[in-house]
Design an enzyme around this catalytic site. Structure first.
Site, PDB file in Angstrom:
ATOM      1  N   ASP A   1      -8.542  43.988   5.920  1.00 32.71           N
ATOM      2  CA  ASP A   1      -8.400  44.690   7.197  1.00 32.71           C
ATOM      3  C   ASP A   1      -7.177  44.192   7.951  1.00 32.71           C
ATOM      4  O   ASP A   1      -6.787  43.032   7.820  1.00 32.71           O
ATOM      5  CB  ASP A   1      -9.683  44.466   8.021  1.00 32.71           C
TER       6      ASP A   1
ATOM      7  N   ASN B   1     -13.020  56.454   5.223  1.00 32.06           N
ATOM      8  CA  ASN B   1     -11.560  56.525   5.402  1.00 32.06           C
ATOM      9  C   ASN B   1     -10.979  57.930   5.222  1.00 32.06           C
ATOM     10  O   ASN B   1      -9.833  58.181   5.617  1.00 32.06           O
ATOM     11  CB  ASN B   1     -10.826  55.558   4.458  1.00 32.06           C
TER      12      ASN B   1
END
Ligand code: FPP
Length: 241
Positions: free
Chosen positions: A20, A68
């Site tokens: 991340d 996503n």
């Protein structure tokens, strides 16, 4: 590292990583998000190598979640291109180091050309046992569990299994990659304290390590710090020792 010093630390067999912070890395530099993903790809290469150096046998990377797909089309396309480039540029490293590539997730969502290439590399590295690189692509832990439930329910319906025969092993056996041992260590970069639908079943007993370092800056020294931290943990698996 000498075998002597290696024997003093406990090396996790399986490390799973929530990569991340690519977007924030780019924003901090006034760059487009894709530049963060590009730099993040370099971290992928560095960490695959770091696993080999440390003796970590399984590395699972959360490269693209089922969630996503709601990102802007340009970012999705750029990520797919980076995966394609990674396969092209890094396949020789997989062969040199006898690392097997695996994919987990809803691969039917992936562009078919990319899925084909992934399948080809998976097939060409299938025989390797020294290391395993598992890419979680269009992956969601809940989706994986729903898929397992459906398969099990069908087997019950077909009379192959009775409901009271269903146990934890039955569920594990119906996940995307049942032969892969559960992660020992789960790393998340960029300081977020969330699991984000990653390997929900498999991380039950994993040690969690969160670092503020953003994924594009996460390289071998940072990885070694995570391993050193893991080495100090006392894993009790519910026992009192
Ligand atoms: C999270 O950062 C990262 C991703 C959603 C994608 C990870 C992809 C790569 C590292 C590159 C390609 C992968 C491989 C295996 C070659 P974010 O965009 O959510 O960052 P932010 O939270 O700072 O916005």
């Amino acid at each position: 590292m000498s075998s002597d010093s290696k024997s003093k630390s406990v090396v996790p067999a399986h490390v799973a990583i929530i990569m991340d912070g690519n977007g924030r890395w780019a924003r901090q530099r006034g760059l487009p998000r894709i530049k963060g993903h590009e730099k993040g790809s370099e971290s992928v290469r560095a960490i695959v190598k770091a696993c080999r150096n440390a003796g970590v046998k399984y590395l699972t990377l959360y490269a693209f979640s089922v969630e996503n797909w709601i990102r802007p089309k340009t970012e999705i396309n750029a990520l797919m291109r980076l995966l394609d480039r990674f396969l092209r540029n890094e396949e020789h490293e997989l062969h040199e180091n006898r690392v097997r590539l695996r994919v987990i997730g809803r691969r039917e969502d992936l562009p078919s050309r990319l899925d084909e290439k992934l399948r080809e590399v998976e097939a060409r590295t299938r025989q390797y046992e020294d290391g395993n690189l598992i890419l979680a692509l269009s992956y969601g832990g809940r989706t994986e569990l729903v898929k397992a439930c459906r398969t099990i329910a069908q087997r019950v319906k077909d009379g192959e299994l009775s409901p009271d025969e269903i146990d934890e092993d039955t569920v594990s056996a119906n996940l995307y990659a049942p032969d892969i041992p559960d992660p020992d260590l789960l790393i998340r970069t960029s300081g977020e304290l969330r699991v984000s639908n990653f390997l929900l079943w498999q991380i039950s007993y994993a040690e969690f390590y969160v670092t503020d370092v953003l994924w594009p800056d996460f390289r071998e020294p940072e990885f070694k710090e995570a391993l050193a931290d893991f080495s100090k943990r006392r894993r009790r698996f519910g026992d009192v020792k």
